[in-house]
Design an enzyme around this catalytic site. Structure first.
Site, short mmCIF file in Angstrom:
data_model
loop_
_atom_site.label_atom_id
_atom_site.label_comp_id
_atom_site.label_asym_id
_atom_site.label_seq_id
_atom_site.Cartn_x
_atom_site.Cartn_y
_atom_site.Cartn_z
N LYS A 11 0.83 -1.21 0.00
CA LYS A 11 0.00 0.00 0.00
C LYS A 11 0.86 1.26 0.00
O LYS A 11 2.08 1.20 0.19
CB LYS A 11 -0.93 -0.04 1.21
CG LYS A 11 -1.95 -1.19 1.17
CD LYS A 11 -2.89 -1.12 2.37
CE LYS A 11 -3.91 -2.24 2.36
NZ LYS A 11 -4.84 -2.15 3.52
N TYR A 51 -12.59 -2.58 -3.27
CA TYR A 51 -13.10 -2.60 -1.90
C TYR A 51 -14.64 -2.55 -1.86
O TYR A 51 -15.21 -2.09 -0.87
CB TYR A 51 -12.52 -1.42 -1.11
CG TYR A 51 -11.08 -1.65 -0.67
CD1 TYR A 51 -10.73 -2.73 0.14
CD2 TYR A 51 -10.05 -0.77 -1.03
CE1 TYR A 51 -9.43 -2.94 0.56
CE2 TYR A 51 -8.74 -0.97 -0.62
CZ TYR A 51 -8.44 -2.06 0.19
OH TYR A 51 -7.14 -2.26 0.61
N PHE A 59 -15.70 3.81 7.02
CA PHE A 59 -14.32 4.14 6.64
C PHE A 59 -14.07 4.04 5.13
O PHE A 59 -12.95 4.23 4.68
CB PHE A 59 -13.34 3.22 7.40
CG PHE A 59 -13.55 1.74 7.19
CD1 PHE A 59 -13.03 1.10 6.07
CD2 PHE A 59 -14.26 0.99 8.12
CE1 PHE A 59 -13.22 -0.27 5.88
CE2 PHE A 59 -14.45 -0.39 7.94
CZ PHE A 59 -13.93 -1.02 6.81
N ARG A 87 -1.84 -14.39 4.04
CA ARG A 87 -2.58 -13.75 5.13
C ARG A 87 -1.85 -13.95 6.47
O ARG A 87 -1.82 -13.06 7.31
CB ARG A 87 -4.00 -14.33 5.22
CG ARG A 87 -4.88 -14.07 4.02
CD ARG A 87 -5.45 -12.68 3.95
NE ARG A 87 -6.34 -12.35 5.02
CZ ARG A 87 -7.07 -11.22 5.05
NH1 ARG A 87 -6.98 -10.31 4.08
NH2 ARG A 87 -7.86 -10.95 6.06
N ARG A 104 2.44 -6.69 9.17
CA ARG A 104 1.69 -5.60 9.84
C ARG A 104 2.16 -5.41 11.29
O ARG A 104 2.22 -4.28 11.78
CB ARG A 104 0.19 -5.91 9.79
CG ARG A 104 -0.39 -5.70 8.38
CD ARG A 104 -1.78 -6.28 8.25
NE ARG A 104 -2.48 -5.84 7.06
CZ ARG A 104 -3.66 -6.31 6.68
NH1 ARG A 104 -4.26 -7.26 7.38
NH2 ARG A 104 -4.24 -5.86 5.58
N ASN A 114 -1.70 0.01 7.18
CA ASN A 114 -1.28 -1.34 7.59
C ASN A 114 -0.47 -2.06 6.52
O ASN A 114 -0.42 -3.27 6.46
CB ASN A 114 -2.49 -2.16 8.08
CG ASN A 114 -3.49 -2.45 6.98
OD1 ASN A 114 -3.28 -2.09 5.83
ND2 ASN A 114 -4.58 -3.10 7.32
N HIS A 117 -2.04 -5.40 1.47
CA HIS A 117 -3.32 -6.07 1.22
C HIS A 117 -3.03 -7.47 0.71
O HIS A 117 -2.11 -7.66 -0.08
CB HIS A 117 -4.14 -5.33 0.16
CG HIS A 117 -5.28 -6.15 -0.36
ND1 HIS A 117 -6.48 -6.25 0.30
CD2 HIS A 117 -5.38 -6.99 -1.44
CE1 HIS A 117 -7.27 -7.09 -0.37
NE2 HIS A 117 -6.63 -7.55 -1.43
N GLU A 128 -9.83 -10.34 -7.59
CA GLU A 128 -8.86 -9.25 -7.43
C GLU A 128 -7.70 -9.38 -8.41
O GLU A 128 -7.22 -8.37 -8.93
CB GLU A 128 -8.36 -9.22 -5.97
CG GLU A 128 -9.46 -8.82 -5.00
CD GLU A 128 -9.06 -8.97 -3.53
OE1 GLU A 128 -7.89 -9.28 -3.26
OE2 GLU A 128 -9.94 -8.79 -2.67
P1 DAT Z 1 -7.91 -6.91 5.54
O1 DAT Z 1 -7.13 -5.84 4.82
O2 DAT Z 1 -7.14 -7.49 6.70
O3 DAT Z 1 -8.49 -7.95 4.63
P2 DAT Z 1 -10.60 -5.78 5.72
O4 DAT Z 1 -10.93 -6.48 4.43
O5 DAT Z 1 -11.57 -5.96 6.86
O6 DAT Z 1 -9.15 -6.17 6.25
O7 DAT Z 1 -10.49 -4.21 5.45
C1 DAT Z 1 -9.86 -3.72 4.30
C2 DAT Z 1 -9.07 -2.50 4.68
O8 DAT Z 1 -9.95 -1.49 5.13
C3 DAT Z 1 -8.08 -2.70 5.82
O9 DAT Z 1 -6.83 -3.22 5.38
C4 DAT Z 1 -7.96 -1.33 6.38
C5 DAT Z 1 -9.34 -0.74 6.19
N1 DAT Z 1 -10.17 -0.89 7.40
C6 DAT Z 1 -10.73 -2.03 7.86
N2 DAT Z 1 -11.41 -1.81 9.00
C7 DAT Z 1 -11.26 -0.48 9.25
C8 DAT Z 1 -11.70 0.38 10.30
N3 DAT Z 1 -12.47 -0.06 11.30
N4 DAT Z 1 -11.33 1.69 10.24
C9 DAT Z 1 -10.57 2.17 9.23
N5 DAT Z 1 -10.11 1.41 8.21
C10 DAT Z 1 -10.45 0.10 8.23
MG MG Z 2 -10.03 -7.91 3.21
#
Ligand code: DAT
Ligand code: MG
Length: 150
Positions: A11, A51, A59, A87, A104, A114, A117, A128
């Site tokens: 990222k 996304y 968010f 992962r 991370r 973080n 991805h 994806e």
């Molecule tokens: P991951 O990236 O571990 O698959 P995710 O799919 O739940 O996690 O979320 C995608 C991204 O969105 C994540 O890397 C960061 C952002 N994100 C997730 N939860 C969030 C939150 N509560 N506040 C802000 N950003 C968030």
């Molecule tokens: Mg995810």
């Protein structure tokens, strides 16, 4: 386990903090194989598409702003159990909870910043990979170490 492919993004925070090499090193060191790689700028359309599962989350706008703010490195990663393995190497979403030794856990700062991805499951990985790579950009090749990693 089976041979599978997954999408990884380093990222904007990872790229700007000079962590591209370190992140790739951790993925490669496990034996996973890079079959596609490029530095790209994600536009709003691609970000929203990628996304889409989060489009109703509070968010979402901030997430799209962040991922489009600066280039990312897109990687197509292949290997035995590549989706889950990636992962595991990444660590959980919030770096405050990620274990030391994960990408991370060692480099991440906030849930948004973080670093990396990685596709969550087989269906996401297929979808994806198609968003970021054409068939021609995914390169299949044999390495002499493959007998030790597969
Ligand atoms: P991951 O990236 O571990 O698959 P995710 O799919 O739940 O996690 O979320 C995608 C991204 O969105 C994540 O890397 C960061 C952002 N994100 C997730 N939860 C969030 C939150 N509560 N506040 C802000 N950003 C968030
Ligand atoms: Mg995810």
């Amino acid at each position: 386990m089976s041979n599978e492919s997954t999408l990884v993004l380093i990222k904007p925070d990872g790229v700007n903090r000079g962590l591209i090499g370190k992140v790739i090193d951790r993925l490669e060191s496990t034996g996973l194989k890079i079959i596609g790689m490029k530095l790209i700028s994600i536009d709003e359309e691609l970000a929203s598409n990628h996304y889409s599962e989060h489009k109703d989350k509070p968010f979402f706008a901030s997430l799209v702003d962040f991922i489009t703010s600066s280039p990312v490195v897109a990687l197509a990663i292949n290997g035995e159990g590549a989706i889950q393995k990636t992962r595991t190497i990444m660590g959980v979403t919030n770096p405050l909870d990620s274990s030391p030794g994960t990408i991370r856990g060692d480099f991440g700062l906030t849930v948004e910043k973080n670093i990396i991805h990685g596709s969550a499951n087989e269906e996401d990985a297929k979808r994806e990979l198609k968003l970021y790579f054409s068939d021609e950009e995914l390169i299949r090749y044999e390495r002499s170490i493959d007998i030790w990693t597969e």
